[in-house]
Design an enzyme around this catalytic site. Structure first.
Site, short mmCIF file in Angstrom:
data_model
loop_
_atom_site.label_atom_id
_atom_site.label_comp_id
_atom_site.label_asym_id
_atom_site.label_seq_id
_atom_site.Cartn_x
_atom_site.Cartn_y
_atom_site.Cartn_z
N ASP A 62 0.82 -1.20 0.00
CA ASP A 62 0.00 0.00 0.00
C ASP A 62 0.86 1.26 0.00
O ASP A 62 2.08 1.20 0.21
CB ASP A 62 -0.91 0.02 1.24
CG ASP A 62 -1.97 -1.06 1.20
OD1 ASP A 62 -2.34 -1.50 0.09
OD2 ASP A 62 -2.44 -1.46 2.29
N TYR A 123 6.76 -9.75 6.92
CA TYR A 123 6.78 -8.31 7.16
C TYR A 123 7.31 -8.03 8.57
O TYR A 123 7.21 -8.86 9.47
CB TYR A 123 5.38 -7.72 7.07
CG TYR A 123 4.82 -7.56 5.68
CD1 TYR A 123 4.91 -6.35 5.00
CD2 TYR A 123 4.18 -8.62 5.04
CE1 TYR A 123 4.39 -6.19 3.73
CE2 TYR A 123 3.64 -8.47 3.76
CZ TYR A 123 3.75 -7.25 3.12
OH TYR A 123 3.22 -7.11 1.86
#
Length: 284
Positions: A62, A123
């Site tokens: 994003d 992540y």
């Protein structure tokens, strides 16, 4: 989306990183600056091509999210690859902006698909809870939380979330997309010197906003606003909960994407496309 390059084409794997601060995410957009757009423009320029070669990425990050270990592939005409293979990295480095770098460009093995062949994505989300705020030199990669955080409580909550679940409560719904994922790792550590807390979040795949929503739920536990069992209760409800806060993107970095052995790449891509259901769930 094929798992093999077409006739006369060579599939090239790209390993890259970027600072997401000034990008409107990975996916190219008409009027916004994106990672995909910058790379495709640079590739077209350095190969002196009249067409754009589309990239396929392991995970579409994003706006504002960073990547250290992103992976993509692109199918190039064989003659273009033969001409530019040896000097492609250096030429791309001279053309790309400084906030995105390609570290490796190699011919991909048969069956490789950057998105569907991946086994997992890992992540890291970084949070600082010192009263004085975040180190100015790392502020672009660390979220400041203005309440002290209990590491043990956050890890207790995180442990209850791992495994295969329907993460609808933590995802922004997309039409026709499943929200069933296998969360393989979710745990927190605090750096003794800086005091920064880092969450490792690893799954076979992630749905939209999933990581940042999980982090938001964990922070509510860490600062005492919610009990340790609350995030798992939200998960079990399978309904997006307005109490779950999606944290800001700048603390999030895609660290690594893993792939199986070359002989298993094509099979993994087929498996990843299968429609998923939870054990015991009805099919219709």
């Amino acid at each position: 989306m094929s798992d093999e390059a077409g006739p006369g084409l060579v599939r090239v794997r790209l390993d890259l990183s970027y600072d997401g601060k000034d990008f409107s995410g990975w996916a190219k957009q008409t009027s916004r600056r994106t990672v995909q757009g910058e790379i495709e423009d640079a590739l077209r320029t350095v190969t002196r091509s009249s067409v754009t070669y589309d990239l396929t990425v392991a995970g579409r990050t994003d706006a504002g999210v960073h990547a250290r270990g992103q992976v993509a592939h692109v199918d190039l005409p064989a003659e273009v690859w033969a001409e530019h293979e040896e000097k492609l990295l250096r030429r791309m480095a001279g053309r790309l902006p400084l906030d995105v770098r390609i570290w490796r460009a190699v011919e991909a093995p048969a069956g490789f698909n950057a998105r569907f062949s991946a086994l997992w994505r890992r992540y890291t989300y970084r949070v600082g809870d010192r009263p004085g705020g975040v180190d100015p030199l790392t502020r672009g990669h660390v979220l400041w939380h203005d309440r002290p955080l209990d590491l043990d409580a956050m890890n207790e909550a995180a442990a209850l979330m791992t495994g295969e679940h329907d993460f609808a409560a933590y995802c922004k719904k997309r039409e026709g997309a499943t929200t069933i994922r296998t969360l393989q790792k979710f745990h927190w550590v605090r750096d003794a010197e800086s005091g920064v807390l880092a969450a490792t979040v690893q799954a076979d795949a992630f749905c939209h906003n999933m990581v940042r929503a999980l982090i938001g739920a964990a922070l509510f536990v860490g600062d005492g606003r919610r009990p340790a069992g609350w995030p798992a209760e939200v998960l079990a409800a399978r309904v997006r909960d307005p109490g779950v806060h999606v944290v800001r993107p700048h603390g999030l970095t895609l660290e690594e994407v893993a792939y199986p052995a070359d002989a298993l790449l094509a099979a993994r891509a087929v498996e990843a496309r299968n429609v998923r259901t939870l054990p015991g769930a009805g099919c219709c």
